[in-house]
Scaffold this motif. Sequence first.
Motif, PDB file in Angstrom:
ATOM      1  N   ASN A   2       3.751  30.138 -40.592  1.00 37.68           N
ATOM      2  CA  ASN A   2       4.903  31.032 -40.518  1.00 37.68           C
ATOM      3  C   ASN A   2       5.705  30.923 -41.805  1.00 37.68           C
ATOM      4  O   ASN A   2       5.522  30.021 -42.603  1.00 37.68           O
ATOM      5  CB  ASN A   2       5.749  30.736 -39.278  1.00 37.68           C
ATOM      6  N   GLY A   3       6.613  31.870 -42.011  1.00 41.00           N
ATOM      7  CA  GLY A   3       7.405  31.901 -43.235  1.00 41.00           C
ATOM      8  C   GLY A   3       8.210  30.642 -43.453  1.00 41.00           C
ATOM      9  O   GLY A   3       8.373  30.192 -44.570  1.00 41.00           O
ATOM     10  N   GLU A   4       8.741  30.067 -42.373  1.00 44.34           N
ATOM     11  CA  GLU A   4       9.575  28.873 -42.504  1.00 44.34           C
ATOM     12  C   GLU A   4       8.772  27.693 -43.047  1.00 44.34           C
ATOM     13  O   GLU A   4       9.228  26.987 -43.928  1.00 44.34           O
ATOM     14  CB  GLU A   4      10.206  28.513 -41.150  1.00 44.34           C
ATOM     15  N   SER A   5       7.578  27.475 -42.548  1.00 42.42           N
ATOM     16  CA  SER A   5       6.796  26.335 -43.027  1.00 42.42           C
ATOM     17  C   SER A   5       6.380  26.528 -44.488  1.00 42.42           C
ATOM     18  O   SER A   5       6.324  25.568 -45.241  1.00 42.42           O
ATOM     19  CB  SER A   5       5.582  26.086 -42.139  1.00 42.42           C
ATOM     20  N   LYS A   7       8.173  28.201 -46.704  1.00 35.74           N
ATOM     21  CA  LYS A   7       9.410  27.927 -47.449  1.00 35.74           C
ATOM     22  C   LYS A   7       9.633  26.423 -47.568  1.00 35.74           C
ATOM     23  O   LYS A   7      10.035  25.936 -48.629  1.00 35.74           O
ATOM     24  CB  LYS A   7      10.603  28.586 -46.748  1.00 35.74           C
ATOM     25  N   ASP A   8       9.374  25.700 -46.503  1.00 31.72           N
ATOM     26  CA  ASP A   8       9.540  24.245 -46.537  1.00 31.72           C
ATOM     27  C   ASP A   8       8.583  23.608 -47.551  1.00 31.72           C
ATOM     28  O   ASP A   8       8.973  22.710 -48.299  1.00 31.72           O
ATOM     29  CB  ASP A   8       9.313  23.628 -45.154  1.00 31.72           C
ATOM     30  N   ARG A   9       7.339  24.078 -47.570  1.00 31.93           N
ATOM     31  CA  ARG A   9       6.364  23.537 -48.529  1.00 31.93           C
ATOM     32  C   ARG A   9       6.776  23.852 -49.962  1.00 31.93           C
ATOM     33  O   ARG A   9       6.636  23.017 -50.865  1.00 31.93           O
ATOM     34  CB  ARG A   9       4.966  24.083 -48.234  1.00 31.93           C
ATOM     35  N   ILE A  10       7.303  25.037 -50.176  1.00 30.78           N
ATOM     36  CA  ILE A  10       7.764  25.422 -51.517  1.00 30.78           C
ATOM     37  C   ILE A  10       8.933  24.535 -51.946  1.00 30.78           C
ATOM     38  O   ILE A  10       8.969  24.025 -53.067  1.00 30.78           O
ATOM     39  CB  ILE A  10       8.138  26.917 -51.558  1.00 30.78           C
ATOM     40  N   ARG A  11       9.886  24.353 -51.051  1.00 32.24           N
ATOM     41  CA  ARG A  11      11.041  23.491 -51.367  1.00 32.24           C
ATOM     42  C   ARG A  11      10.601  22.066 -51.664  1.00 32.24           C
ATOM     43  O   ARG A  11      11.109  21.439 -52.594  1.00 32.24           O
ATOM     44  CB  ARG A  11      12.039  23.514 -50.213  1.00 32.24           C
TER      45      ARG A  11
END
Length: 112
Positions: A2-5, A7-11
Motif C-alpha cells: 500500500n502507499g503508506e508502506s 512511503k515508510d520505506r522511502i522515509r
Amino acid sequence: MNGESQKDRIRLAATIARHALEQLLREAKEGLGDEARTELLLALYDDVDPTSSVLGRLGDVLNKVAEPLREIDDEDLEDVACQLDEAAGHIHDSAGIRLDRARATLVERTGP
C-alpha cells in the motif's frame, strides 16, 4: 504494497542516506589524510562507475522518478520529468565533473 508502506520505506531509506552522509561529514570535519580525502571524493562521485557513487545513485533515482512521467500525455508532468532529468544531468555533468577534476588534481599532487 500500500502507499503508506512505500512511503515508510522511502522515509527510512532517506534517513539511512542522511546518516551515511553525516558520517562522511564527520570524517571530513575530523580532518582527512591524502588517501582518505581522495577516497571520500571517489565515494561521492566515480566517473568510471557512477552507479557505485553517492551522487551517481542520486542521479539514477531522479531519472527513475522521471521515467514514468515521460509516458503520460500531460504538459505539466512532462515539465516535471524534464526538470528531474536536468537535475540528474547537473549531478553527473556539473558536480560529477568537478569532483572528478578535484580528485585527479589531488592524485597528481599526492599519488593514488
